[in-house]
Write a protein that holds these residues in place. Structure first.
Motif, PDB file in Angstrom:
ATOM      1  N   VAL A  88      43.289  50.706  42.768  1.00  0.00           N
ATOM      2  CA  VAL A  88      41.930  50.479  42.258  1.00  0.00           C
ATOM      3  C   VAL A  88      40.854  51.194  43.082  1.00  0.00           C
ATOM      4  N   ARG A 222      38.831  41.985  34.719  1.00  0.00           N
ATOM      5  CA  ARG A 222      38.160  40.859  35.365  1.00  0.00           C
ATOM      6  C   ARG A 222      38.960  40.275  36.527  1.00  0.00           C
ATOM      7  N   THR A 223      40.126  40.848  36.772  1.00  0.00           N
ATOM      8  CA  THR A 223      40.963  40.329  37.852  1.00  0.00           C
ATOM      9  C   THR A 223      40.587  40.986  39.173  1.00  0.00           C
ATOM     10  N   ASP A 224      40.315  40.151  40.189  1.00  0.00           N
ATOM     11  CA  ASP A 224      40.076  40.690  41.528  1.00  0.00           C
ATOM     12  C   ASP A 224      41.414  41.062  42.144  1.00  0.00           C
ATOM     13  N   CYS A 225      41.437  42.193  42.839  1.00  0.00           N
ATOM     14  CA  CYS A 225      42.712  42.659  43.400  1.00  0.00           C
ATOM     15  C   CYS A 225      42.842  42.251  44.861  1.00  0.00           C
TER      16      CYS A 225
ATOM     17  N   THR B  50      34.397  49.084  47.730  1.00  0.00           N
ATOM     18  CA  THR B  50      35.508  49.984  47.402  1.00  0.00           C
ATOM     19  C   THR B  50      36.144  49.689  46.047  1.00  0.00           C
ATOM     20  N   GLY B  51      35.583  48.723  45.318  1.00  0.00           N
ATOM     21  CA  GLY B  51      36.065  48.474  43.952  1.00  0.00           C
ATOM     22  C   GLY B  51      37.221  47.490  43.873  1.00  0.00           C
ATOM     23  N   ILE B  52      37.616  46.916  45.005  1.00  0.00           N
ATOM     24  CA  ILE B  52      38.725  45.947  44.979  1.00  0.00           C
ATOM     25  C   ILE B  52      38.233  44.629  44.374  1.00  0.00           C
ATOM     26  N   LEU B  53      37.007  44.244  44.704  1.00  0.00           N
ATOM     27  CA  LEU B  53      36.413  43.029  44.147  1.00  0.00           C
ATOM     28  C   LEU B  53      35.164  43.404  43.349  1.00  0.00           C
ATOM     29  N   ARG B  54      34.844  42.567  42.373  1.00  0.00           N
ATOM     30  CA  ARG B  54      33.623  42.775  41.601  1.00  0.00           C
ATOM     31  C   ARG B  54      32.533  41.894  42.186  1.00  0.00           C
ATOM     32  N   LYS B  73      35.185  57.539  43.069  1.00  0.00           N
ATOM     33  CA  LYS B  73      36.455  57.090  43.659  1.00  0.00           C
ATOM     34  C   LYS B  73      37.273  58.256  44.204  1.00  0.00           C
TER      35      LYS B  73
END
Lengths: 225, 301
Positions: A88, A222-225, B50-54, B73
């Protein structure tokens, strides 16, 4: 394309997938070999269709189990092990999902095409509609596997649920199609409903796959990684 | 040019705000250090960038582009806080795969060059499943830089590494800084932050508590300067005058024949004392200024 390539080759590397491929190849070979002898006994018409139809029947009966058991963790494995974090940060979730879908889809497409080619040796005729029908079912199964893998976050659960689903789905479809109870409306969600007649209603199965793919993307986004 | 710019970033997990409205600007070529206690929200914040979490709310831009952005990215490299890899693949296969996803094809020679930089040159063909934690961390740094990004986000790049490896990575960060990369790093190692970073931000309870250069932060917490001077004995005929002059400078003075400890409020006062001593023909052998360490600044937060 990198994700697609990795998913595709990774599937070929596992022992489980090799067993699946062997089962598919052997069953399609014997189905094709003995179809000629079964057709007069069962008084079936359109012999050539039965060669390819056999493969479709295998897919209808065992397809969910095959696809689920190999690809149930296509998304949630990377989420739970957090390798998804690398992906991601490098590309969009849309690209990741499509890459994974394509990799799994191509794997099964190649497997079934090889089986189809085997049946061609016996049938000597190619039924394009039936081939496309098989591909539509294949697409449906790959997408529903992706959807399951996005909804359930643990690979252990998807393995368990996937196997149960894989075994029950075919039976469930047939029960619903024969039923007149209130839940018989569920038949419109079943791919088999659109594949009963020799027409092009099966194209709706692609549409069903597209809707499920959109749902998967919505959940994954919508899933946090 | 601001390479990173955040506006009121908030991240909420359930009913708890982990990041509470962070506004931050990082300029091109800067090495920005992000400090904070465990659970302060550092990793959450870097994961948002870094885009891992919103983010729950707020917005941010990287390299002048509003994020999330596919093209951005490709121009950033990220070492996440949790480094797990594909066990069956070796380091070269990982680097090729990740670089490919970032839109750049790399050769085996390029992979080997980067692996040597991080100290994994001899383990390039070993399956990553056999790697130690430290080796995985190094591979994490290698995958962050393999596609030659302009901005690097490194979440605790040296934690878990042995001293030698940590020094190697610090030298690599200095090398990347010299190459003109903008680096945003988090660390628990204050010495490392002081050594590597141009500016630091200290996060506490989800908020950016302090922001500035290390000198600025030290100055902020340095309300008083304790200056110790070693000098020659005051000339007898002028001793009284000098002591009176020093008493006018500060109320807190400790004096011995050849040593004076004086508490001052401003740095400029040190220069005044030096000039005065020079005038009274008092030789100054040593001046020590007791100023707050980065640890003290950190703990003050």
């Amino acid at each position: 394309m990198a994700i697609t390539k990795k998913e595709f080759f990774q599937l070929f590397k596992s022992v489980k997938s090799i067993i699946m491929i062997v089962v598919l190849l052997v069953s399609s070979y014997y189905f094709a070999k003995y179809t000629e002898q079964l057709v007069p006994i069962l008084e079936l018409e359109q012999t050539s269709s039965w060669y390819a139809g056999g493969l479709l029947i295998i897919l209808l009966l065992f397809g969910p189990l095959f696809v689920m058991s190999l690809s149930h963790d296509v998304l949630n494995r990377e989420l739970s092990e957090r390798t998804m974090r690398f992906l991601v940060t490098k590309t969009s979730k849309a690209n990741i999902l499509f890459g994974k879908f394509l990799g799994v889809w191509i794997f099964w497409f190649v497997c079934f095409t090889v089986c189809y080619v085997i049946t061609l040796f016996y049938s000597k005729s190619f039924d394009g509609r039936l081939f496309l029908e098989t591909v539509s079912l294949l697409t449906y199964l790959v997408v529903i596997t992706l959807l399951l893998s996005s909804v359930i976050k643990s690979p252990q659960y998807t393995m368990f649920i996937g196997v149960i689903f894989g075994m029950a789905f075919s039976i469930f479809q047939m029960v619903i199609l024969e039923s007149t109870a209130w839940y018989s409306y569920l038949k419109y969600l079943m791919p088999l409903f659109y594949m009963q007649d020799e027409d092009f209603k099966f194209l709706i199965v692609f549409l069903q796959a597209a809707v499920m793919y959109s749902m998967t993307y919505f959940i994954f986004k919508r899933t946090d990684c | 040019m601001n390479v990173i710019e955040t506006r009121d970033i908030v991240k909420r997990f359930g009913k708890v705000d982990i990041v509470k409205g962070i506004n931050l600007k990082v300029e091109e070529g800067e090495v920005f250090g992000f400090l904070g206690r465990n659970g302060a929200g550092k990793s959450t914040f870097i994961n948002i960038l870094t885009g891992i979490l919103r983010p729950t709310s707020g917005s941010f831009s990287i390299l002048g582009e509003k994020v999330p952005n596919e093209e951005v990215k490709k121009r950033i490299g990220v070492l996440p806080d949790y480094t797990a890899f594909y066990h069956h693949m070796n380091a070269i296969a990982h680097l090729k795969y990740f670089a490919n996803i970032s839109g750049k094809k790399v050769t085996t020679a390029e992979c080997l060059r980067v692996l040597k930089w991080v100290g994994l040159g001899l383990d390039a063909n070993k399956r990553v499943g056999k790697y130690s934690f430290g080796m995985k961390k190094k591979l994490g740094i290698a995958q962050a830089i393999i596609h030659d990004p302009e901005v690097l986000f490194l979440d605790e790049p040296t934690s878990g590494l042995d001293v030698e490896s940590a020094i190697e990575i610090q030298q690599l960060i200095i090398k990347l800084k010299e190459m003109g990369k903008t680096i945003f790093l988090t660390s628990h190692n204050l010495y490392e932050v002081e050594k590597l970073c141009n500016r630091i931000g200290i996060m506490k309870d989800g908020k950016l508590q302090k922001l500035g250069t290390i000198a600025e932060l030290k100055a902020y917490y340095r309300s008083k300067l304790i200056v110790t001077m070693k000098h020659s004995i005051f000339p007898q005929d002028q001793e009284h005058t000098v002591i009176q002059w020093l008493n006018n400078m500060s109320e807190e003075i400790q004096r011995e024949d050849e040593k004076t400890i004086i508490t001052l409020e401003k740095e400029e006062q040190i220069a005044q004392i030096v000039r005065a001593f020079n005038q009274y023909k008092i030789d100054i052998f040593r001046i020590e200024v007791d100023e707050p360490s980065l640890e003290e600044v950190f703990l003050e937060g």
